[in-house]
Design an enzyme around this catalytic site. Sequence first.
Site, PDB file in Angstrom:
ATOM      1  CD  GLU A  44       7.107   3.699  26.080  1.00 44.71           C
ATOM      2  OE1 GLU A  44       6.239   4.578  26.199  1.00 44.71           O
ATOM      3  OE2 GLU A  44       8.212   3.734  26.658  1.00 44.71           O
ATOM      4  CG  ASP A  99       9.638   6.574  25.119  1.00 47.67           C
ATOM      5  OD1 ASP A  99      10.431   6.028  24.334  1.00 47.67           O
ATOM      6  OD2 ASP A  99       8.497   6.954  24.796  1.00 47.67           O
ATOM      7  CG  ASP A 142       8.538   9.257  29.192  1.00 43.62           C
ATOM      8  OD1 ASP A 142       8.469   8.041  29.528  1.00 43.62           O
ATOM      9  OD2 ASP A 142       7.966   9.700  28.195  1.00 43.62           O
ATOM     10  CG  ASP A 193       3.487   8.076  30.570  1.00 37.36           C
ATOM     11  OD1 ASP A 193       2.991   7.954  31.702  1.00 37.36           O
ATOM     12  OD2 ASP A 193       3.065   8.895  29.736  1.00 37.36           O
TER      13      ASP A 193
END
Length: 636
Positions: free
Chosen positions: A427, A500, A502, A504
Amino acid sequence: MSDKVKTSYDEGAIQVLEGLDPVRRRPGMYIGSTDERGLHHLVTEVVDNSIDEALAGFCNKIIITIMKDGSVKVEDNGRGIPTGIIAKEGKSAVEVVLTKLHAGGKFGGGGYKISGGLHGVGVSCVNALSEWLEVTVYQNGKIYKQIFNRGVPQRDLHVIGETDRTGTTIQFYPDDEIFETLNFNFDTMKTRLRELAYLNKGLTIEFSDYRPEEPRKEVFCYEGGIVQFVESLNKNKETIFPETVYIDDAYKDGEIEIALQYNETYSETIYAFANNINTEEGGTHLDGFKAAVTKVINDYGKKQNILKDDDKLSGEDVREGLTAVISVKLTEPQFEGQTKTKLGNSEMRQVVAKAVQEHLGNYLEEHPKEARDLITKSVQAQRAREAARNARELARRKSALESTTLPGKLADCTDKDPSLCEIYLVEGDSAGGTAKSGRDRRFQAILPLRGKILNVEKARLHKVLENEEIKTMITAFGAGINQDYNEEKLRYNRIICMTDADVDGSHIRILMLTFFFRYMRPLIENGHVYIAQPPLYKVVKNRQTKYCYSDEELNEYLEQIGRKGTDIQRYKGLGEMNAEQLWETTMNPETRTLLKVTMEDAVSADEIFTLLMGEQPELRRAFIEQNATLVKELDI
């Protein structure tokens, strides 16, 4: 000339395997495999016997439990396996059923009219492949019990008490001499049991797992049957018909049940079952259904002058956005092999087609607005398919899908043996740069992707092929998409999503998996797709460093070492790690943890795709936070 075998080949070389020996010698012939799939097939075989009791009208509740010791118990309130002595065998019917192949009440003796386990090897195979198995039968006011070790009875069936109920309980522990793993997956089993509840309306199925500290329990019962099944698959999607079309037809000694609904998406979802068995490879019932849907919609369109005489919609066109469940029940099903993945009864093609033509045809006549909307959607699908074909042809001319020129942003590995190579989908450019610096360039390739890739559930194929990030992945992988997919051209054995840790990042990961599922499904089916697990925290105390991958792990570690004097760094993204840290925690094959993505994941793919389509940003966020990892198997 090759060397000849020096041992003699005479009557002494001929072996006759007795009893259950063939099953233990060649388990794959009977349950398909000895991996996790074969392990779960044991449960299927036992549960199918209880389902057969439900089909016969004698059972309305089945309880499946994964016990704390890892064994599985299946209980029903059916009639119970017969307990009387079979004169020819000199043994109880219970023992014969559990120790003899091709023994059971499903061969025309009047025990069952409709059944999934027609080969009569199911429960005896489970017995043969279990370290131990206990059967308890409640019948004739008595409780009968018998214990087996690796298929061998430890004593005759005997009475252990009295009862006023009927039914059968089978508890078994798989044999570690046979299976590669003994770890039953709760979510895999849950998906199958929920299916069975949908397919048998009114049947209650309870499923519990007592292995965790906090036991898990699910109860399934659907009075609406497969209509509710279709509605659950279409949850949060805009549908075309005001209600789900339901077909329930009897024929000869069998039954046809079909539920179908159209939604505004661009993909089809069809499940086909025969006698409750998921015929994953389809068969005659599915062929008949598809042919009939195509004919009905074309005939209606021409009758209403919506389609011109020379216009013809293809099967792909008319099935765009279709969600359907087909369930047929027949007395003599013909399946391919014991694992039963394809129905072969030739008569089912015509029988199903006739039912669909009659009922769907009537529905369109009675709902002209919805019928017109459906044909308009199908015509648009036809145009989009033509555009996609043109896009593919253009792409081929430009060598976009089969190019030997790899994408400029791809940092490829030096080894050219695909079986040894892996590619990280990373990402963002920042994390991509770190990964490029930290990788082992001999076998690790890095492909940075910008932001959230296209949600392919909201786009037709020609739009998918125009998306730069998707084109880059297709070119890098080298295997093509859809019907053009060629496993032999795949350039990497492992495709690793590294985003990541998280919400998102989870969303991006699911968008990637959505694309793989819809356009490169063999990647998942053949075990090529993995999820990397970067840490959330770096904890330093007294010059000792530990990486924690969740809040729970962090809190547990802090309980051990204390918070005073502890330096805690939370990584907001992969870009915050240096190359050495990323290698040590996430990319080093000796220390990393990869999570394999499979077709039978913790949460069914359809649920994820449904939620991605919905407009509710909080429901979707909560779902992704809880389930985005799609974990089924660890590769450490």
